[in-house]
Design a protein around this motif. Sequence first.
Motif, PDB file in Angstrom:
ATOM      1  N   GLY A  26       0.399  20.509   8.501  1.00  0.00           N
ATOM      2  CA  GLY A  26       1.177  20.871   7.321  1.00  0.00           C
ATOM      3  C   GLY A  26       1.739  19.633   6.648  1.00  0.00           C
ATOM      4  O   GLY A  26       1.614  18.514   7.152  1.00  0.00           O
ATOM      5  N   CYS A  27       2.344  19.846   5.504  1.00  0.00           N
ATOM      6  CA  CYS A  27       2.959  18.741   4.757  1.00  0.00           C
ATOM      7  C   CYS A  27       4.374  19.177   4.387  1.00  0.00           C
ATOM      8  O   CYS A  27       4.592  20.300   3.943  1.00  0.00           O
ATOM      9  CB  CYS A  27       2.123  18.439   3.511  1.00  0.00           C
ATOM     10  N   ASN A  28       5.280  18.245   4.609  1.00  0.00           N
ATOM     11  CA  ASN A  28       6.701  18.581   4.477  1.00  0.00           C
ATOM     12  C   ASN A  28       7.243  18.554   3.048  1.00  0.00           C
ATOM     13  O   ASN A  28       8.425  18.781   2.839  1.00  0.00           O
ATOM     14  CB  ASN A  28       7.504  17.561   5.291  1.00  0.00           C
ATOM     15  N   GLU A  29       6.395  18.236   2.089  1.00  0.00           N
ATOM     16  CA  GLU A  29       6.943  18.087   0.731  1.00  0.00           C
ATOM     17  C   GLU A  29       6.510  19.242  -0.175  1.00  0.00           C
ATOM     18  O   GLU A  29       6.841  20.378   0.090  1.00  0.00           O
ATOM     19  CB  GLU A  29       6.538  16.717   0.180  1.00  0.00           C
ATOM     20  N   CYS A  30       5.722  18.937  -1.203  1.00  0.00           N
ATOM     21  CA  CYS A  30       5.404  19.964  -2.232  1.00  0.00           C
ATOM     22  C   CYS A  30       5.043  21.327  -1.637  1.00  0.00           C
ATOM     23  O   CYS A  30       5.609  22.350  -2.017  1.00  0.00           O
ATOM     24  CB  CYS A  30       4.247  19.512  -3.108  1.00  0.00           C
ATOM     25  N   VAL A  31       4.072  21.339  -0.728  1.00  0.00           N
ATOM     26  CA  VAL A  31       3.565  22.619  -0.236  1.00  0.00           C
ATOM     27  C   VAL A  31       4.548  23.345   0.685  1.00  0.00           C
ATOM     28  O   VAL A  31       4.365  24.532   0.983  1.00  0.00           O
ATOM     29  CB  VAL A  31       2.204  22.452   0.481  1.00  0.00           C
ATOM     30  N   GLN A  70       1.180  13.833   3.350  1.00  0.00           N
ATOM     31  CA  GLN A  70      -0.193  13.502   3.744  1.00  0.00           C
ATOM     32  C   GLN A  70      -0.844  12.575   2.731  1.00  0.00           C
ATOM     33  O   GLN A  70      -2.017  12.283   2.819  1.00  0.00           O
ATOM     34  CB  GLN A  70      -1.022  14.778   3.920  1.00  0.00           C
ATOM     35  N   CYS A  71      -0.052  12.121   1.764  1.00  0.00           N
ATOM     36  CA  CYS A  71      -0.624  11.241   0.740  1.00  0.00           C
ATOM     37  C   CYS A  71      -0.193   9.789   0.962  1.00  0.00           C
ATOM     38  O   CYS A  71      -0.302   8.978   0.049  1.00  0.00           O
ATOM     39  CB  CYS A  71      -0.253  11.738  -0.654  1.00  0.00           C
ATOM     40  N   ASP A  72       0.295   9.471   2.144  1.00  0.00           N
ATOM     41  CA  ASP A  72       0.658   8.087   2.462  1.00  0.00           C
ATOM     42  C   ASP A  72       0.137   7.730   3.847  1.00  0.00           C
ATOM     43  O   ASP A  72       0.225   8.534   4.774  1.00  0.00           O
ATOM     44  CB  ASP A  72       2.195   7.917   2.452  1.00  0.00           C
ATOM     45  N   ALA A  93      -2.035  20.587   3.216  1.00  0.00           N
ATOM     46  CA  ALA A  93      -1.476  19.831   2.093  1.00  0.00           C
ATOM     47  C   ALA A  93      -2.295  20.147   0.848  1.00  0.00           C
ATOM     48  O   ALA A  93      -3.307  20.832   0.917  1.00  0.00           O
ATOM     49  CB  ALA A  93      -1.536  18.339   2.390  1.00  0.00           C
ATOM     50  N   CYS A  94      -1.873  19.610  -0.281  1.00  0.00           N
ATOM     51  CA  CYS A  94      -2.654  19.761  -1.511  1.00  0.00           C
ATOM     52  C   CYS A  94      -3.961  18.985  -1.355  1.00  0.00           C
ATOM     53  O   CYS A  94      -4.161  18.276  -0.361  1.00  0.00           O
ATOM     54  CB  CYS A  94      -1.856  19.231  -2.693  1.00  0.00           C
ATOM     55  N   GLY A  95      -4.815  19.081  -2.335  1.00  0.00           N
ATOM     56  CA  GLY A  95      -6.110  18.408  -2.271  1.00  0.00           C
ATOM     57  C   GLY A  95      -6.009  16.905  -2.073  1.00  0.00           C
ATOM     58  O   GLY A  95      -6.924  16.277  -1.524  1.00  0.00           O
TER      59      GLY A  95
HETATM   60  S1  SF4 Z   1       1.200  15.439  -3.083  1.00  0.00           S
HETATM   61 FE1  SF4 Z   1       0.124  16.712  -1.560  1.00  0.00          FE
HETATM   62  S2  SF4 Z   1      -0.003  15.462   0.285  1.00  0.00           S
HETATM   63 FE2  SF4 Z   1       1.533  14.505  -1.063  1.00  0.00          FE
HETATM   64  S3  SF4 Z   1       3.513  15.365  -0.417  1.00  0.00           S
HETATM   65 FE3  SF4 Z   1       2.730  16.704  -2.077  1.00  0.00          FE
HETATM   66  S4  SF4 Z   1       1.556  18.341  -0.979  1.00  0.00           S
HETATM   67 FE4  SF4 Z   1       1.864  16.645   0.471  1.00  0.00          FE
END
Ligand code: SF4
Lengths: 222, 112
Positions: A26-31, A70-72, A93-95
């Motif tokens: 999972g991803c702790n931010e946007c999603v 997941q983008c870092d 996470a997002c794409g």
């Molecule tokens: S842009 Fe995507 S990978 Fe980065 S924090 Fe947001 S959901 Fe996660």
Amino acid sequence: MIVAERKPIEEIMGFAKNCKKILMVGCNECVTVCYAGGRKEVAILASALKMAFKKDGKGLEVTEVTLERQCDHEYLEEIRNIVDEHDAIVSLACGVGVQFMAEKYLTTPVFPGVNTRFMGVTEESGVWSERCQGCGECILGQTAGICPISRCAKRLLNGPCGGSTNGKCEINKDLDCAWQLIIDRLKALDRLDDYEEIIPIKDWSTERAGGPRKVVREDLKQ
Amino acid sequence: MRLSYPDSIRIIRLPCTGKIDVIHIMEAFEKGADGVYVAGCLEGECHFIKGNLRARKRVEYTKKLLDDIGVGGERLEMYNIAASDGPRFAAVAREMHGKITALGPSPIKKSL
Ligand code: SF4
Ligand code: SF4
């Protein structure tokens, strides 16, 4: 934030069908904020998949991890030691995150657990809507802070079109006409004169039309 | 009142049905429950205003999920029972027990 939605379970089951052990990330931010791919959604999806497998008399082990992002690189590195123990990774996470994961871990297949929808806002609990298309040349300064690229169905720069009725867009009566919103806001700001100014043809080369984009800051680069 | 209800039913207490989350229900099924029902207060009488209404929506969401994975959404129900209504509590327990007995064991059980 990036707004996403869980993929149909059936599709995710298809990705995992030949696996015995998967890593669900999972991803702790946007999603997390849009309830598509945070810790909670990872737990629900893991539980659903395990049950679906059990029902078919198969076993499935799921390792659940939720990373800060997941983008870092730094966060994705946290799973390096455990990736190899798994037959596949399902990233919620997002794409962006799914791809960065796939770029990093070359020998383990990575599958998306969500459909990435758009860049948007939480209008109210459980309702998200689009606000920006990342056109690369923001015109919000001329449009009273309302984006006609992402909110006008026709992306008109000088609207509204003839289909605007009672403040609604002709493609959907529940959709506000972005240009009506712009005019109303300009009026409220006592800036209606700005509306008379024609917005020139937009340079779309900074948008996706110009191919995949990149930002480089020499002062920060190593 | 000393009403009896089927002994197959395990009660899990929550401060309010609004506390219930999809994952709680999923875990009950994962651990082998053949059916689950959520017993909330009557609609409009929630002490926390909307707890039971939220619970119903989560139950609906989870039913769809259970259908999707082939466990069957009909194994999950939401009931509204007044806190003082013992006879109805027992009747609902019997109803759910009957329904799940008719459906048979959970399809994931055989391989547990
Ligand atoms: S842009 Fe995507 S990978 Fe980065 S924090 Fe947001 S959901 Fe996660
Ligand atoms: S003008 Fe472009 S950058 Fe600005 S909000 Fe609209 S799509 Fe986004």
